[in-house]
Design a protein around this motif. Structure first.
Motif, PDB file in Angstrom:
ATOM      1  N   VAL A  29       0.834  -1.205   0.000  1.00  0.00           N
ATOM      2  CA  VAL A  29       0.000   0.000   0.000  1.00  0.00           C
ATOM      3  C   VAL A  29       0.869   1.256   0.000  1.00  0.00           C
ATOM      4  CG1 VAL A  29      -1.747   1.297   1.276  1.00  0.00           C
ATOM      5  CG2 VAL A  29      -1.831  -1.210   1.223  1.00  0.00           C
ATOM      6  N   GLY A  30       0.584   2.155  -0.919  1.00  0.00           N
ATOM      7  CA  GLY A  30       1.248   3.448  -0.950  1.00  0.00           C
ATOM      8  C   GLY A  30       0.366   4.497  -0.306  1.00  0.00           C
ATOM      9  N   ILE A  31       0.937   5.247   0.645  1.00  0.00           N
ATOM     10  CA  ILE A  31       0.210   6.376   1.244  1.00  0.00           C
ATOM     11  C   ILE A  31       0.611   7.623   0.468  1.00  0.00           C
ATOM     12  CG2 ILE A  31      -0.215   7.723   3.324  1.00  0.00           C
ATOM     13  CD1 ILE A  31       0.416   5.324   4.999  1.00  0.00           C
ATOM     14  N   ILE A  32      -0.372   8.263  -0.152  1.00  0.00           N
ATOM     15  CA  ILE A  32      -0.126   9.363  -1.075  1.00  0.00           C
ATOM     16  C   ILE A  32      -0.643  10.661  -0.475  1.00  0.00           C
ATOM     17  CG2 ILE A  32      -0.441  10.161  -3.454  1.00  0.00           C
ATOM     18  CD1 ILE A  32      -1.342   7.295  -4.160  1.00  0.00           C
ATOM     19  N   GLY A  33       0.102  11.744  -0.658  1.00  0.00           N
ATOM     20  CA  GLY A  33      -0.353  13.042  -0.169  1.00  0.00           C
ATOM     21  C   GLY A  33       0.761  14.063  -0.214  1.00  0.00           C
ATOM     22  N   ARG A  34       0.375  15.320  -0.076  1.00  0.00           N
ATOM     23  CA  ARG A  34       1.347  16.392  -0.097  1.00  0.00           C
ATOM     24  C   ARG A  34       2.145  16.426   1.196  1.00  0.00           C
ATOM     25  NH1 ARG A  34      -1.710  21.468  -0.242  1.00  0.00           N
ATOM     26  NH2 ARG A  34      -3.126  20.269   1.067  1.00  0.00           N
ATOM     27  N   ASN A  35       3.178  17.259   1.262  1.00  0.00           N
ATOM     28  CA  ASN A  35       3.904  17.482   2.509  1.00  0.00           C
ATOM     29  C   ASN A  35       2.933  18.029   3.554  1.00  0.00           C
ATOM     30  OD1 ASN A  35       6.378  16.696   1.461  1.00  0.00           O
ATOM     31  ND2 ASN A  35       6.881  18.745   0.750  1.00  0.00           N
ATOM     32  N   GLY A  36       3.006  17.465   4.762  1.00  0.00           N
ATOM     33  CA  GLY A  36       2.117  17.920   5.826  1.00  0.00           C
ATOM     34  C   GLY A  36       0.761  17.252   5.841  1.00  0.00           C
TER      35      GLY A  36
END
Length: 410
Positions: free
Chosen positions: A63-70
């Motif tokens: 599983v990849g956790i995706i998201g911007r910084n913060g």
């Protein structure tokens, strides 16, 4: 027997901004007393790094956790690794857990590389015999055999991360947690890491991976989950679907794009333009057959004469596919940090499919990966109302329309 490897239930994590986390002495308390009497207690502000996060990961899923910084990705991994306690909620892990988080996590700096290998194995419940069976493989992968009996506090960041990843990836853990493994290290090591991660995925190990490198996530992961401002804004999705949703909706939720990208306050990239238009304003074009990116690079310490490699990736926001990639070394251009001012990249000889595109930047200094894949611009290609080019794109699954010379004879 359950097929669940990780179960996260309503996890929240709160921090107090401005809170003094040191343990005060009696003298400190007495010195602070006048301020408390006349000014009141020191004000703090609550910050929720995670808020009511819930998801389940099955055994064997990557599983990849995706998201911007913060967005809360690293905080989530620290809670899964039992490094940080949640403010509320519950995490259940089924099996041995190994983690490769930021450089330095999990190693005792006073111990040697050899001793830290055995220590990490013991922490996840392996016997000394089991660790010894894996020892040679770990050392060979890390490439630090000459320094095995040196305390790791004397290691460079590259040596540290190579050994840490080798330990986490080769020990017999049921669950592996990895945070930005490509953020440190040279290109050869990154390639080895990706290969090893791919092997782990195929072996049926449960892996949770945080990375800004969309290409790596797509190659390695089977599922993805999107985080934004401490909340998982999606359930577990097929990785391609998660990336598409992230690019289309997640990464631009607040409508903002960075005005600059920096490394260590030493190098600043800014003024991102396409055909003279600033990319933070999402310009649109019609039937571009020749287009030029320009980026300004400022080196604040001109005494540093380092080899600069800059890569650019163009991603179709509908499909999530990288349609164009390149860096200056590929085209025989050597850039030195003390001489770089304006960087120009000219594309010609093809046409992009109509649609929305994101542009990403990565950078290396003297072979070290210093700026991870970062979004710096978005642009739109509109279809022409005249001619057959739009019809070609509408009829065939083509990402690029290349110039071709056709002929026939009888």
């Amino acid at each position: 027997m359950t097929d669940i490897a990780i179960k996260v239930e309503n996890i929240s994590k709160k921090y107090q901004i401005g809170e003094n986390k040191t343990y005060p002495t009696l003298r400190d308390k007495l010195m602070e007393l006048p301020n408390r009497l006349f000014k009141g207690p020191k004000k703090t502000k609550e910050f929720w790094a995670l808020k009511d996060v819930s998801f389940e990961v099955k055994k064997g899923e990557v599983v990849g956790i995706i998201g911007r910084n913060g967005a809360g990705k690293s905080t989530m991994l620290k809670i899964l690794a039992r490094i940080t306690e949640p403010t509320s909620g519950k995490v259940t892990m089924y099996g041995r857990v190994a983690s490769m988080l930021e450089v330095g996590t999990g190693f005792n700096p006073e111990l040697t590389g050899r001793e830290n290998i055995y220590l990490n194995g013991a922490i996840i419940g392996m016997t000394k015999r089991e660790i010894t069976q894996k020892f040679d493989e770990i050392v060979a992968f890390s490439g630090v055999e000459k320094f095995l009996d040196t305390p790791v506090k004397h290691y460079s960041s590259g040596m540290y991360v190579r050994l840490a990843f080798a330990v986490a990836a080769h020990l017999d853990a049921d669950i592996l947690l990895v945070d930005e493994v490509l953020a440190v290290g040279d290109a050869e090591f990154q390639k080895k890491c990706l290969g090893k991660m791919d092997d782990l995925a195929k072996s049926g190990r449960t892996v949770i991976l945080v990375s800004h490198n969309i290409g790596s996530l797509k190659k390695i992961c089977t599922k993805g989950i999107i985080f934004d401002q401490g909340v998982n804004i999606s359930d577990l999705l097929e990785i391609k679907q998660a990336i598409q949703k992230y690019i289309k909706n997640g990464e631009n939720i607040d409508g903002k794009l960075p005005k600059n990208i920096t490394y260590n306050d030493e190098i600043i990239f800014d003024n991102f333009q396409l055909q003279g238009q600033n990319l933070i304003y999402r310009p649109s074009f019609t039937d571009l057959e020749k287009f030029e990116f320009s980026i300004r690079c400022r080196c604040l310490d001109e005494t540093q004469n380092q080899d600069l490699v800059l890569s650019i990736s163009i991603v179709n926001n509908v499909t999530g596919e990288t349609v164009i990639y390149g860096h200056n070394h590929l085209y025989g251009v050597i850039m030195q940090t003390n001489k770089v001012g304006k960087i120009s990249i000219l594309f010609e000889g093809f046409q992009l499919q109509p649609g929305e595109y994101s542009v990403y930047l990565e950078s290396w200094l003297d072979g070290q990966y210093v700026i991870q894949q970062t979004l710096f611009g978005i642009f739109l290609i509109k279809s022409s109302t005249i001619g057959s080019k739009s019809e070609v794109f509408n009829s065939f699954p083509s990402q690029l329309l290349m110039p071709m010379k056709w002929s026939y004879s009888k």
